[in-house]
Motif scaffolding. Structure first.
Motif, PDB file in Angstrom:
ATOM      1  N   ASN A   1       0.635  -1.230  -0.024  1.00  0.00           N
ATOM      2  CA  ASN A   1      -0.137   0.154  -0.113  1.00  0.00           C
ATOM      3  C   ASN A   1       0.852   1.196   0.117  1.00  0.00           C
ATOM      4  O   ASN A   1       2.126   1.136   0.020  1.00  0.00           O
ATOM      5  N   ARG A   2       0.157   2.504   0.018  1.00  0.00           N
ATOM      6  CA  ARG A   2       1.130   3.443  -0.080  1.00  0.00           C
ATOM      7  C   ARG A   2       0.185   4.476   1.033  1.00  0.00           C
ATOM      8  O   ARG A   2      -0.928   5.035   0.756  1.00  0.00           O
ATOM      9  N   HIS A   3       0.723   4.675   2.244  1.00  0.00           N
ATOM     10  CA  HIS A   3      -0.156   5.298   3.221  1.00  0.00           C
ATOM     11  C   HIS A   3       0.203   6.787   3.448  1.00  0.00           C
ATOM     12  O   HIS A   3       1.344   7.149   2.556  1.00  0.00           O
ATOM     13  N   CYS A   4      -0.539   7.167   3.846  1.00  0.00           N
ATOM     14  CA  CYS A   4      -0.684   8.866   4.169  1.00  0.00           C
ATOM     15  C   CYS A   4      -0.999   8.850   5.955  1.00  0.00           C
ATOM     16  O   CYS A   4      -1.671   8.074   6.210  1.00  0.00           O
ATOM     17  N   MET A   5      -0.488   9.979   6.418  1.00  0.00           N
ATOM     18  CA  MET A   5      -0.948  10.026   7.716  1.00  0.00           C
ATOM     19  C   MET A   5      -0.936  11.443   7.881  1.00  0.00           C
ATOM     20  O   MET A   5      -0.590  12.514   7.170  1.00  0.00           O
ATOM     21  N   ALA A   6      -1.679  11.872   9.034  1.00  0.00           N
ATOM     22  CA  ALA A   6      -1.917  13.376   9.234  1.00  0.00           C
ATOM     23  C   ALA A   6      -2.281  13.485  10.775  1.00  0.00           C
ATOM     24  O   ALA A   6      -2.316  12.833  11.512  1.00  0.00           O
ATOM     25  N   TRP A   7      -2.071  14.767  11.188  1.00  0.00           N
ATOM     26  CA  TRP A   7      -2.353  15.350  12.368  1.00  0.00           C
ATOM     27  C   TRP A   7      -3.868  16.242  12.311  1.00  0.00           C
ATOM     28  O   TRP A   7      -3.867  17.086  11.355  1.00  0.00           O
ATOM     29  N   PHE A   8      -4.705  16.069  12.890  1.00  0.00           N
ATOM     30  CA  PHE A   8      -5.916  16.787  13.266  1.00  0.00           C
ATOM     31  C   PHE A   8      -6.041  17.260  14.483  1.00  0.00           C
ATOM     32  O   PHE A   8      -5.386  16.784  15.364  1.00  0.00           O
ATOM     33  N   ARG A   9      -6.724  18.339  14.578  1.00  0.00           N
ATOM     34  CA  ARG A   9      -7.098  18.877  16.092  1.00  0.00           C
ATOM     35  C   ARG A   9      -8.438  19.336  16.178  1.00  0.00           C
ATOM     36  O   ARG A   9      -9.367  19.647  15.320  1.00  0.00           O
ATOM     37  N   GLN A  10      -9.028  19.354  17.414  1.00  0.00           N
ATOM     38  CA  GLN A  10     -10.419  19.774  17.654  1.00  0.00           C
ATOM     39  C   GLN A  10     -10.315  20.704  18.892  1.00  0.00           C
ATOM     40  O   GLN A  10     -10.218  20.096  20.048  1.00  0.00           O
ATOM     41  N   ALA A  11     -10.660  21.659  18.689  1.00  0.00           N
ATOM     42  CA  ALA A  11     -10.874  22.748  19.796  1.00  0.00           C
ATOM     43  C   ALA A  11     -12.272  22.735  20.585  1.00  0.00           C
ATOM     44  O   ALA A  11     -13.214  22.204  20.057  1.00  0.00           O
ATOM     45  N   PRO A  12     -12.340  22.786  21.672  1.00  0.00           N
ATOM     46  CA  PRO A  12     -13.834  22.858  22.254  1.00  0.00           C
ATOM     47  C   PRO A  12     -14.745  23.499  21.460  1.00  0.00           C
ATOM     48  O   PRO A  12     -14.751  24.632  21.158  1.00  0.00           O
ATOM     49  N   GLY A  13     -16.060  22.902  21.385  1.00  0.00           N
ATOM     50  CA  GLY A  13     -17.010  23.421  20.594  1.00  0.00           C
ATOM     51  C   GLY A  13     -16.903  23.548  18.925  1.00  0.00           C
ATOM     52  O   GLY A  13     -17.725  24.249  18.267  1.00  0.00           O
TER      53      GLY A  13
ATOM     54  N   ARG B   1     -10.984  14.713   6.681  1.00  0.00           N
ATOM     55  CA  ARG B   1     -11.218  13.571   7.976  1.00  0.00           C
ATOM     56  C   ARG B   1     -11.728  12.326   7.223  1.00  0.00           C
ATOM     57  O   ARG B   1     -10.992  11.439   7.743  1.00  0.00           O
ATOM     58  N   THR B   2     -12.401  12.430   6.401  1.00  0.00           N
ATOM     59  CA  THR B   2     -12.932  11.053   5.830  1.00  0.00           C
ATOM     60  C   THR B   2     -11.607  10.414   4.910  1.00  0.00           C
ATOM     61  O   THR B   2     -11.905   9.143   4.620  1.00  0.00           O
ATOM     62  N   ASP B   3     -10.705  10.790   4.809  1.00  0.00           N
ATOM     63  CA  ASP B   3      -9.469  10.116   4.056  1.00  0.00           C
ATOM     64  C   ASP B   3      -9.140   9.214   4.979  1.00  0.00           C
ATOM     65  O   ASP B   3      -8.223   8.407   4.521  1.00  0.00           O
ATOM     66  N   TYR B   4      -9.149   9.133   6.135  1.00  0.00           N
ATOM     67  CA  TYR B   4      -8.461   8.380   7.381  1.00  0.00           C
ATOM     68  C   TYR B   4      -9.370   7.620   7.954  1.00  0.00           C
ATOM     69  O   TYR B   4     -10.359   7.621   8.416  1.00  0.00           O
ATOM     70  N   THR B   5      -8.605   6.210   8.090  1.00  0.00           N
ATOM     71  CA  THR B   5      -9.359   5.235   8.672  1.00  0.00           C
ATOM     72  C   THR B   5      -9.039   4.927  10.004  1.00  0.00           C
ATOM     73  O   THR B   5      -9.850   4.578  10.877  1.00  0.00           O
ATOM     74  N   TYR B   6      -7.780   4.983  10.610  1.00  0.00           N
ATOM     75  CA  TYR B   6      -7.421   4.871  11.886  1.00  0.00           C
ATOM     76  C   TYR B   6      -7.034   6.100  12.574  1.00  0.00           C
ATOM     77  O   TYR B   6      -6.197   7.009  12.207  1.00  0.00           O
ATOM     78  N   TRP B   7      -7.474   6.216  13.871  1.00  0.00           N
ATOM     79  CA  TRP B   7      -7.322   7.498  14.746  1.00  0.00           C
ATOM     80  C   TRP B   7      -6.886   7.047  16.145  1.00  0.00           C
ATOM     81  O   TRP B   7      -7.306   6.087  16.699  1.00  0.00           O
ATOM     82  N   GLY B   8      -5.965   7.869  16.411  1.00  0.00           N
ATOM     83  CA  GLY B   8      -5.504   7.777  17.965  1.00  0.00           C
ATOM     84  C   GLY B   8      -6.495   8.416  18.886  1.00  0.00           C
ATOM     85  O   GLY B   8      -7.584   8.835  18.474  1.00  0.00           O
ATOM     86  N   GLN B   9      -6.208   8.289  20.326  1.00  0.00           N
ATOM     87  CA  GLN B   9      -7.069   8.873  21.286  1.00  0.00           C
ATOM     88  C   GLN B   9      -6.824  10.253  21.547  1.00  0.00           C
ATOM     89  O   GLN B   9      -7.707  11.132  22.088  1.00  0.00           O
ATOM     90  N   GLY B  10      -5.790  10.974  20.953  1.00  0.00           N
ATOM     91  CA  GLY B  10      -5.434  12.373  21.272  1.00  0.00           C
ATOM     92  C   GLY B  10      -4.534  12.722  22.151  1.00  0.00           C
ATOM     93  O   GLY B  10      -4.380  11.886  23.346  1.00  0.00           O
ATOM     94  N   THR B  11      -3.892  14.026  22.153  1.00  0.00           N
ATOM     95  CA  THR B  11      -3.090  14.370  23.203  1.00  0.00           C
ATOM     96  C   THR B  11      -3.433  15.887  23.337  1.00  0.00           C
ATOM     97  O   THR B  11      -3.635  16.592  22.368  1.00  0.00           O
ATOM     98  N   GLN B  12      -3.396  16.583  24.651  1.00  0.00           N
ATOM     99  CA  GLN B  12      -4.094  17.752  24.768  1.00  0.00           C
ATOM    100  C   GLN B  12      -2.915  18.717  24.673  1.00  0.00           C
ATOM    101  O   GLN B  12      -1.983  18.411  25.398  1.00  0.00           O
ATOM    102  N   VAL B  13      -3.110  19.822  23.746  1.00  0.00           N
ATOM    103  CA  VAL B  13      -2.094  20.972  23.805  1.00  0.00           C
ATOM    104  C   VAL B  13      -2.847  22.092  24.522  1.00  0.00           C
ATOM    105  O   VAL B  13      -3.876  22.605  23.789  1.00  0.00           O
ATOM    106  N   THR B  14      -2.524  22.624  25.408  1.00  0.00           N
ATOM    107  CA  THR B  14      -2.766  23.932  26.064  1.00  0.00           C
ATOM    108  C   THR B  14      -1.882  25.130  26.060  1.00  0.00           C
ATOM    109  O   THR B  14      -0.745  24.794  26.341  1.00  0.00           O
TER     110      THR B  14
END
Length: 131
Positions: free
Chosen positions: A34-46, A115-128
């Motif tokens: 396969n030929r993978h891609c990976m990415a970082w996403f973020r979600q702020a409150p609301g 977002r729909t391009d990606y199948t696997y997701w981690g649980q996240g790490t908080q940045v403040t």
């Protein structure tokens, strides 16, 4: 079973830096099937998920306009690890950051930030970010 585990988040002052890591298990960065891609996403409150940076197997990258010149995505194929180096952090960068990967069976033509391009997701790490 694919697992993505993020780390490196924390509290940082505005203008500071952090490096996030994402270790992948059950997922090869060097597979020729396969030929993978990976990415970082973020979600702020609301807010919804926002694609921050993506990278493909050959090191091609894509960045959101809001982080260009400040964030750098990279990967270590030998360690099956994805990184996000964040510099000049701003208050608006505060969010939960998630690592994502395309399907093991997919041929990713180039890094995307949908977002729909990606199948696997981690649980996240908080940045403040504090002022």
């Amino acid at each position: 079973q694919v697992q993505l585990v993020e780390s490196g988040g924390g509290l940082v002052q505005a203008g500071g830096s952090l490096r996030l890591s994402c270790v992948a298990s059950g997922y090869s960065f060097t597979s020729t099937d396969n030929r993978h891609c990976m990415a970082w996403f973020r979600q702020a409150p609301g807010k919804g998920h926002e694609g921050v940076a993506g990278i493909d197997r050959d090191g091609g990258t894509m960045y959101a306009e809001s982080v260009k010149g400040r964030f750098t995505i990279s990967q270590d194929n030998a360690k099956n690890t994805l990184y996000l180096q964040m510099t000049s952090l701003q208050l608006e960068d505060a969010a939960m950051y998630y690592c994502a990967a395309t399907s093991r069976y997919a041929w990713c033509s180039g890094p995307g930030l949908g977002r729909t391009d990606y199948t696997y997701w981690g649980q996240g790490t908080q940045v403040t970010v504090s002022s």
